[in-house]
Design an enzyme around this catalytic site. Structure first.
Site, short mmCIF file in Angstrom:
data_model
loop_
_atom_site.label_atom_id
_atom_site.label_comp_id
_atom_site.label_asym_id
_atom_site.label_seq_id
_atom_site.Cartn_x
_atom_site.Cartn_y
_atom_site.Cartn_z
N ASP A 179 22.82 -5.52 -31.50
CA ASP A 179 21.89 -6.46 -32.12
C ASP A 179 21.29 -5.76 -33.33
O ASP A 179 20.49 -4.83 -33.21
CB ASP A 179 20.81 -6.86 -31.09
CG ASP A 179 19.82 -7.90 -31.62
OD1 ASP A 179 19.66 -7.99 -32.85
OD2 ASP A 179 19.21 -8.60 -30.79
N TYR A 226 15.09 -6.87 -27.05
CA TYR A 226 14.59 -8.25 -27.11
C TYR A 226 14.67 -8.85 -25.70
O TYR A 226 15.76 -8.98 -25.14
CB TYR A 226 15.42 -9.05 -28.10
CG TYR A 226 14.90 -10.44 -28.32
CD1 TYR A 226 13.69 -10.64 -28.96
CD2 TYR A 226 15.60 -11.54 -27.86
CE1 TYR A 226 13.20 -11.92 -29.14
CE2 TYR A 226 15.12 -12.82 -28.05
CZ TYR A 226 13.92 -13.00 -28.69
OH TYR A 226 13.43 -14.28 -28.86
N LYS A 280 15.57 -14.30 -38.62
CA LYS A 280 14.59 -13.31 -39.04
C LYS A 280 14.81 -12.91 -40.50
O LYS A 280 14.60 -13.71 -41.38
CB LYS A 280 14.65 -12.10 -38.08
CG LYS A 280 14.64 -12.50 -36.59
CD LYS A 280 13.34 -13.13 -36.13
CE LYS A 280 13.41 -13.77 -34.75
NZ LYS A 280 13.80 -12.91 -33.66
N ARG A 321 31.27 -29.72 -36.14
CA ARG A 321 31.06 -28.74 -35.04
C ARG A 321 32.12 -27.66 -35.10
O ARG A 321 31.88 -26.51 -34.74
CB ARG A 321 31.02 -29.44 -33.68
CG ARG A 321 30.87 -28.46 -32.51
CD ARG A 321 30.32 -29.09 -31.22
NE ARG A 321 30.91 -30.36 -30.89
CZ ARG A 321 32.16 -30.55 -30.44
NH1 ARG A 321 32.97 -29.52 -30.26
NH2 ARG A 321 32.61 -31.76 -30.17
C1 LIG Z 1 14.51 -13.21 -32.46
C2 LIG Z 1 15.48 -12.26 -31.91
C3 LIG Z 1 16.57 -12.69 -31.12
C4 LIG Z 1 16.76 -14.14 -30.76
O1 LIG Z 1 16.94 -14.96 -31.87
P1 LIG Z 1 16.55 -16.53 -31.84
O2 LIG Z 1 16.99 -17.03 -33.15
O3 LIG Z 1 15.08 -16.60 -31.59
O4 LIG Z 1 17.31 -17.13 -30.70
C5 LIG Z 1 17.46 -11.74 -30.68
N1 LIG Z 1 17.30 -10.42 -30.97
C6 LIG Z 1 16.27 -9.98 -31.71
C7 LIG Z 1 16.16 -8.52 -32.01
C8 LIG Z 1 15.33 -10.87 -32.19
O5 LIG Z 1 14.28 -10.41 -32.91
#
Ligand SMILES: *Cc1c(COP(=O)(O)O)cnc(C)c1O
Length: 373
Positions: free
Chosen positions: A171, A99, A196, A47
């Protein structure tokens, strides 16, 4: 080194046992101490740290030109680590378009703990300036932003924020470090849903934060990582490092497919409007070209000349485009975004969001021939 070399060569560690070229996976929760009580390789418990996680974090820091990176078990856990640097009574300024769950986390979970959060049109710099309060401590950007693919001006907003002692987090999930490095444009933190494009194969849920410098914010995020415990497992970190190696070639194909398909869809009789930052018709085309000069990634949103329910039906009419949430995998996906985001969503009901995969462009175009509900 150029980015496409960096993603392949990246940071390696020497496998002392077998000199393996591919990285061994350290499926262990714990590490043995020396007789004097110390941990000779620096790892104590997975962890806190693990060789595979270390490697992923080092590669993310390298690709985003940061001082360090922290990996998490989801993108939202990474968002949370940044938000947890704020205190009761602090104000967080977020974009109107972004998001949806990042905002939900701030409002629904951290709101009751005393965090103040508001949303603003991040494309309107005058509105951003007006929305800043004396207690604003963090401005959150997402660019390109879900699902309208609007562009937030990282450099200008960072200058404005820093003049008032406010930190900026971006982000960077859709752009990826291959196309955009927010820290170079003045941001303090970059966040990725590595679920992603970085994982890239729709098989790993994970997130990362990269920080520009080590300070009390980065130290707190590290404590959040360890104490809240939303850490990725060694196998996932291995898959993320593997995904990174093909990031450059994948992003080039995602991006060129998306641009060509977006251009084609602008001429389609059923289409009302196409949102893609690489199209000259995009309201922030010039800014998109400045921030992401080499490509605008693989996400295309389309409004159709249809009602909300007809648009929802349309999403099931494709063969290659699978109807599923998420983005950034090798396979093309389509999603009716409003129905996923729930009743509070401001996304148009006639919008479908397409994650353009690595398939042949002609096959993707054919999906739209004679399309009707
Ligand atoms: C999918 C996504 C998130 C969240 O990610 P998770 O792995 O689903 O928690 C945050 N920001 C954007 C732009 C995303 O596409």
């Amino acid at each position: 080194m150029k980015k496409s070399t960096q993603v392949v060569q990246g940071v390696h560690f020497l496998d002392e046992t077998a000199h393996a070229i591919a990285t061994p996976i350290y499926l262990t929760t714990t590490f043995e101490r020396d007789s004097d009580g110390t941990y000779p390789k620096g790892h104590m418990y997975s962890r806190n740290s693990n060789p595979n996680r270390d490697l992923f974090e080092k590669n993310m820091a390298l690709l985003e030109n940061g001082a360090g990176a922290l990996a998490f078990s989801s993108g939202l856990a990474a968002v949370n680590a940044i938000f947890q640097c704020l205190k009761k009574g602090d104000h967080l300024l977020m974009p109107q378009v972004g998001y949806y769950a990042s905002y939900k986390l701030a409002e629904e979970i951290l709101g009751p703990w005393g965090l103040e959060v508001s949303q603003v049109d991040m494309t309107d710099l005058h509105a951003v300036e007006k929305a800043i309060q004396p207690n604003t401590k963090l401005i959150w950007l997402e660019t390109p932003a879900n699902p309208m693919l609007e562009i937030h001006d990282i450099e200008t907003i960072s200058k404005l924020a820093h003049s008032k002692g406010i930190k900026v987090a971006v982000d960077n999930t859709i752009a990826t470090p291959y196309y955009q490095n927010p820290l170079d444009l003045g941001a303090d933190f970059v966040m990725h849903a590595s679920t992603k494009y970085i994982g890239g194969h729709s098989d790993v849920l994970s997130g990362a934060v990269v920080y520009k410098k080590e300070d009390e914010w980065s130290a707190r995020m590290q404590r959040v990582q360890i104490l809240m415990g939303a850490t990725p497992n060694p196998m996932d970190c291995y898959l993320l490092c593997r995904g990174l190696k093909t990031l450059a070639v994948r992003m080039k194909q995602h991006s060129s497919n998306a641009l060509e398909l977006a251009k084609y869809l602008e001429t389609h009789p059923l289409v009302e409007k196409v949102y893609y930052p690489g199209l000259a018709s995009h309201p922030q085309y010039d800014l998109a070209k400045k921030q992401m000069p080499n490509g605008q990634s693989g996400m295309v949103s389309v409004c159709f000349k249809l009602s909300e329910s007809e648009t929802h039906q349309l999403a099931s009419k494709f063969t290659i485009f699978k109807q599923a949430t998420s983005l950034g995998g090798v396979e093309s996906l389509v999603e009716h975004r409003k129905s996923i985001e729930g009743p509070q969503s401001t996304t148009p009901g006639n919008l479908l969001r397409f994650s353009i995969g690595l398939e042949d462009l002609e096959d993707l175009k054919q999906e739209f021939w004679g399309l009707r509900i």
